[in-house]
Design a protein around this motif. Structure first.
Motif, mmCIF file in Angstrom:
data_model
loop_
_atom_site.group_PDB
_atom_site.id
_atom_site.type_symbol
_atom_site.label_atom_id
_atom_site.label_comp_id
_atom_site.label_asym_id
_atom_site.label_seq_id
_atom_site.Cartn_x
_atom_site.Cartn_y
_atom_site.Cartn_z
ATOM 1 N N ASP A 187 -1.922 9.333 12.560
ATOM 2 C CA ASP A 187 -1.113 10.438 12.415
ATOM 3 C C ASP A 187 -0.209 10.490 11.287
ATOM 4 N N GLY A 188 -0.583 9.637 10.237
ATOM 5 C CA GLY A 188 0.181 9.963 8.884
ATOM 6 C C GLY A 188 1.132 8.566 8.740
ATOM 7 N N HIS A 189 1.206 7.535 9.803
ATOM 8 C CA HIS A 189 2.149 6.430 9.991
ATOM 9 C C HIS A 189 1.330 5.257 10.190
ATOM 10 N N PRO A 234 -6.407 10.512 7.578
ATOM 11 C CA PRO A 234 -5.061 10.294 7.341
ATOM 12 C C PRO A 234 -4.768 8.947 7.422
ATOM 13 N N ILE A 235 -3.411 8.485 7.149
ATOM 14 C CA ILE A 235 -3.148 7.264 7.103
ATOM 15 C C ILE A 235 -2.857 6.828 8.629
ATOM 16 N N GLY A 236 -3.376 5.770 8.937
ATOM 17 C CA GLY A 236 -3.369 5.169 10.292
ATOM 18 C C GLY A 236 -4.718 5.230 10.759
ATOM 19 N N GLY A 279 -16.329 -4.341 8.768
ATOM 20 C CA GLY A 279 -15.403 -4.626 9.759
ATOM 21 C C GLY A 279 -14.569 -3.576 10.272
ATOM 22 N N TYR A 280 -13.711 -3.441 11.000
ATOM 23 C CA TYR A 280 -12.469 -2.592 11.056
ATOM 24 C C TYR A 280 -11.757 -2.609 9.831
ATOM 25 N N GLY A 281 -11.457 -0.953 9.548
ATOM 26 C CA GLY A 281 -10.555 -0.866 8.573
ATOM 27 C C GLY A 281 -9.434 0.187 8.854
ATOM 28 N N VAL A 282 -8.340 0.219 8.589
ATOM 29 C CA VAL A 282 -7.239 0.844 8.804
ATOM 30 C C VAL A 282 -6.844 1.578 7.433
ATOM 31 N N VAL A 283 -6.664 2.865 7.507
ATOM 32 C CA VAL A 283 -6.391 3.595 6.296
ATOM 33 C C VAL A 283 -4.876 3.443 6.164
ATOM 34 N N THR A 335 0.832 -1.334 0.151
ATOM 35 C CA THR A 335 0.096 0.149 -0.168
ATOM 36 C C THR A 335 0.948 1.203 0.013
ATOM 37 N N PHE A 336 0.170 2.335 0.017
ATOM 38 C CA PHE A 336 1.006 3.728 -0.345
ATOM 39 C C PHE A 336 1.745 4.019 1.172
ATOM 40 N N SER A 337 1.360 3.300 2.225
ATOM 41 C CA SER A 337 2.020 3.374 3.465
ATOM 42 C C SER A 337 3.099 2.397 3.806
ATOM 43 N N GLY A 338 3.204 1.650 2.825
ATOM 44 C CA GLY A 338 4.385 0.743 2.925
ATOM 45 C C GLY A 338 4.009 -0.597 3.634
#
Length: 237
Positions: free
Chosen positions: A207-209, A152-154, A163-167, A130-133
């Motif tokens: 927080d973007g990470h 934001p990412i995270g 269900g739960y999704g993490v950006v 993904t974009f976040s790595g």
């Protein structure tokens, strides 16, 4: 003579009153006259070990309701006042009061790691990244794509029916209040989701990470394992 007679009558009356009081106490406490004498003796002549031992055993005796006085059907019941206890696991959607979290309505679509969604094939070094790595994942906490100016990412959100999704990812078509939910196959995208307008609940703003370790920790949280059974967590694959 009269005086003597009156004294005898008074003594008799006092004795009857004392006997009545003693009888009432004995009846309520299940302590007999002999046992009462033992108790008195133990308090008065503590140097008699056998008397003290018997008295101590009497003091431990339950003078309240004992088991034979409790209705048979009540003995093994546990009373939880004002609490409704559900038997068995509940779904993720039932596990929390989601109204306590900030919510927003989004248009949600589904995507895969394949060429049809990302243009990448399995031989590509960045396939499934993904974009976040972090690597794409469909689990209790799944990776999703969003507009990072909005989410934001995270960011962790709960999507009813998924269900739960993490950006963790972005996309050129994912702008504004749009999100993309990761599925392992194209068939799952169409069969299990397609395109929906849905109210999502933001559990934690990112927080973007984001790291693979964090995704792993979320999915392996001991308290979450009850939801692994596909019957009990939303959008099971």
């Amino acid at each position: 003579m009269k005086v003597l007679k009156m004294c005898c009558e008074k003594l008799t009356l006092v004795a009857l009153v004392f006997a009545a009081i003693f009888s009432t106490f004995a009846g309520l406490s299940n302590v007999s006259a002999k046992q009462m004498t033992t108790l008195i003796n133990a308090e008065t002549w503590v140097e008699k070990p056998e008397v003290v031992q018997e008295a101590q055993s009497l003091k431990k005796k339950d003078t309240n309701l004992n088991k034979r006085e409790i209705p048979e059907g009540w003995r093994d019941q546990k009373v939880l006042s004002h609490t409704v206890v559900r038997q068995g696991p509940v779904s993720l959607e039932e596990a929390k009061n989601w109204d306590e979290y900030p919510s927003t309505t989004v248009v949600a679509t589904g995507y895969t790691a394949g060429v049809e969604s990302t243009g990448k094939t399995e031989g590509d070094p960045l396939y499934g990244i993904t974009f976040s790595g972090v690597e794409v994942k469909r689990d209790l906490y799944s990776t999703i794509a969003a507009d990072t100016d909005v989410f934001p990412i995270g960011t962790i959100m709960f999507i009813p029916g998924y269900g739960y999704g993490v950006v963790a990812d972005t996309g050129s078509a994912i702008q504004g209040n749009k999100i993309d939910l990761y599925y392992e196959t194209v068939e799952d995208v169409f069969d299990k989701w397609g395109k929906q307008e849905v109210e999502v609940f933001v559990v934690e703003e990112g927080d973007g990470h984001l790291t693979d370790e964090h995704i792993y920790e979320l999915n392996e949280d001991e308290a979450m394992q009850v939801f692994r059974d596909e019957k009990y967590y939303a959008g099971a694959s």
